[in-house]
Design a protein around this motif. Structure first.
Motif, mmCIF file in Angstrom:
data_model
loop_
_atom_site.group_PDB
_atom_site.id
_atom_site.type_symbol
_atom_site.label_atom_id
_atom_site.label_comp_id
_atom_site.label_asym_id
_atom_site.label_seq_id
_atom_site.Cartn_x
_atom_site.Cartn_y
_atom_site.Cartn_z
ATOM 1 N N SER A 155 0.823 -1.204 0.000
ATOM 2 C CA SER A 155 0.000 0.000 0.000
ATOM 3 C C SER A 155 0.860 1.258 0.000
ATOM 4 O O SER A 155 0.585 2.223 -0.739
ATOM 5 N N SER A 168 1.166 4.039 -2.980
ATOM 6 C CA SER A 168 0.859 5.463 -2.748
ATOM 7 C C SER A 168 2.002 6.358 -3.209
ATOM 8 O O SER A 168 1.770 7.480 -3.672
ATOM 9 N N THR A 213 3.492 11.156 -1.276
ATOM 10 C CA THR A 213 2.502 10.084 -1.387
ATOM 11 C C THR A 213 1.128 10.702 -1.643
ATOM 12 O O THR A 213 0.949 11.915 -1.547
ATOM 13 N N VAL A 214 0.185 9.831 -1.956
ATOM 14 C CA VAL A 214 -1.221 10.225 -2.041
ATOM 15 C C VAL A 214 -2.005 9.333 -1.093
ATOM 16 O O VAL A 214 -1.489 8.326 -0.595
ATOM 17 N N SER A 215 -3.239 9.680 -0.862
ATOM 18 C CA SER A 215 -4.073 8.863 0.024
ATOM 19 C C SER A 215 -4.349 7.505 -0.605
ATOM 20 O O SER A 215 -4.200 7.312 -1.820
ATOM 21 N N GLU A 216 -4.775 6.588 0.230
ATOM 22 C CA GLU A 216 -5.111 5.251 -0.259
ATOM 23 C C GLU A 216 -6.224 5.314 -1.297
ATOM 24 O O GLU A 216 -6.204 4.575 -2.296
ATOM 25 N N ALA A 217 -7.180 6.214 -1.101
ATOM 26 C CA ALA A 217 -8.292 6.351 -2.044
ATOM 27 C C ALA A 217 -7.812 6.867 -3.397
ATOM 28 O O ALA A 217 -8.230 6.366 -4.451
ATOM 29 N N VAL A 218 -6.931 7.853 -3.370
ATOM 30 C CA VAL A 218 -6.408 8.411 -4.619
ATOM 31 C C VAL A 218 -5.543 7.376 -5.344
ATOM 32 O O VAL A 218 -5.620 7.227 -6.574
#
Length: 460
Positions: A141, A145, A183-188
């Protein structure tokens, strides 16, 4: 379909009815022949190049990266070298990898990819960290990200570094990379992977570590030589006098010949295109090296109730034909043997083994079905197979349909699964004590078995 090609039977009312099994065999055979045609491939390549020129587009290579796939980490190490060597535009996508009917054993596939990538990496002069366990979901994960946060240029700059930390299980290194690259969020990240997967699906593929150029797919480092040859033919190789970045590894036999102390197990299926192009070469490898050959046939996956999508089937037919041409192996003039032909032949296999002709029976069947377009669904075709194997058709008629072969093939399947393998052809190399040295799936690993045999024999 011409009437002369039809096969009919009488239903209970006496009316002539098309045999549904024949329809499937006929249709699949036509598709296999089309996908195997070199003229078709050349036509599609010329059409793609004509369209590119008309639109004034660059030579665009798309790469589909699956973060938790070992093969993808190997492929990622070739991205910069490809850009430096060829006049191409490279576009990278993150994907989730095969799902549903496109993958029979998803958990086994990830483990095999890690194991296999670790074995072939040094042979390809690439790097793959040696770890016993798969990366944790938390690390996957985090790596995703990081990569999802990057634009194309930045992604090329960090994709290998992120993969190296991931496959080393180095959480600290990944955290440092996250701080450095963002990083980006898990949703993104999930959305970016979803978009990549949807784009790949539109292009009619499903797997990670895939390259796509001009309507054609190339799997990982093992198929890059096809892509490189195509790019060179287009005149966009900056260094045409140099060897390919990833040339096709040859099956090399050393000077030392074994006395049967080593054993090469081969797990074939009678309906597998990849088996059809590899079986005789595996037999020849055992003969040339002197190792003991043990053949352990299994039922075709589709006849075991394992589904497959049209996209997967089409890719397999095309890829097998492309690989066969490169290896100089006849393939593609096919008549699909699914169903009764496979069962009838396997029912003869124990008897053929008693006559010392088990290997010859499998070889003859595969040749007839995949290179000679013999209809093995009738006695004429079966007789041809039996006699090509050096067996008596008269005796075969008495043995055909005998029970017992099912348990033999099921035992072979369980042994194969016990090695963490499920597809065909699979191979296993055993040492003089019967200990497993190497176990892998795929016709494109025979060269690795040849090298391992040579290494073992050179040690004495």
């Amino acid at each position: 379909m011409a009437q002369s090609e039809q096969q009919v039977f009488k239903d209970q009312g006496g009316a002539a009815t098309m045999d549904p099994g024949f329809i499937l065999r006929w249709a699949t055979s036509k598709v296999m022949q089309q996908m195997a045609s070199p003229k078709r491939m050349e036509k599609h390549r010329a059409k793609a190049e004509k369209l590119r020129c008309k639109l004034g587009l660059p030579h665009t290579l798309e790469y589909f990266h699956q973060v938790d796939d070992g093969y993808s980490h190997l492929a990622a190490q070739l991205l910069k070298p490809l850009l430096a060597r060829y006049d191409i535009k490279l576009v990278c996508h993150l994907v989730a990898g095969p799902v549903g009917d496109n993958v029979a054993e998803p958990d086994l596939l990830l483990k095999l990819a890690q194991y296999d990538a670790g074995l072939v990496a040094p042979e390809y002069q690439l790097d793959f960290p040696q770890q016993q366990s798969l990366p944790s979901p938390e690390l996957v994960s985090l790596a995703t990200s990081i990569l999802a946060a990057q634009e194309q240029t930045a992604l090329l700059g960090c994709i290998v570094e992120v993969g190296q930390a991931l496959w080393s299980g180095d959480h600290s290194a990944l955290k440092d990379l996250a701080a450095a690259y963002g990083t980006v969020s898990e949703a993104v990240a999930g959305k970016k992977v979803q978009l990549g997967s949807e784009h790949q699906k539109k292009l009619k593929h499903y797997s990670g570590a895939m390259f796509y150029y001009g309507g054609e797919w190339y799997w990982g480092v093992d198929r890059l030589y096809h892509l490189e040859q195509r790019l060179a033919e287009l005149g966009i190789d900056h260094q045409p006098d140099l060897p390919l970045l990833m040339p096709r590894p040859p099956i090399e036999v050393g000077e030392i010949k074994d006395n049967g102390s080593l054993t090469l197990e081969v797990y074939p299926s009678l309906r597998s295109p990849y088996t059809a192009m590899a079986f005789d070469r595996a037999v020849q490898l055992a003969k040339d090296t002197g190792v003991n050959l043990v053949v352990k046939p299994v039922m075709p996956m589709v006849m075991r109730g394992v589904p497959a999508t049209r996209e997967k089937g089409l890719y397999i037919f095309f890829d097998t034909a492309r690989e066969a041409r490169a290896a100089g192996v006849p393939f593609g003039n096919a008549y699909d043997p699914i169903g009764e032909p496979v069962r009838r032949t396997y029912s003869l296999y124990p008897w053929a083994c008693e006559q010392g002709k088990g290997t010859q029976l499998i070889s003859a069947f595969l040749k007839a079905a995949f290179t000679e377009r013999v209809n093995t669904n009738n006695d004429k075709g079966m007789r041809y197979v039996v006699e090509q194997a050096g067996l008596s058709w008269q005796q075969a008629q008495q043995k055909m349909g005998d029970p017992g072969w099912q348990s033999l093939l099921e035992a072979n399947r369980q042994t194969m699964y016990g090695m963490g393998l499920w597809g065909v052809p699979s191979f296993r190399l055993l040492d003089k004590d019967g200990k497993q040295v190497l176990a892998l799936w795929g016709q494109d690993r025979l060269w690795l078995f040849a090298r391992e045999i040579n290494r073992l024999l050179s040690k004495g």
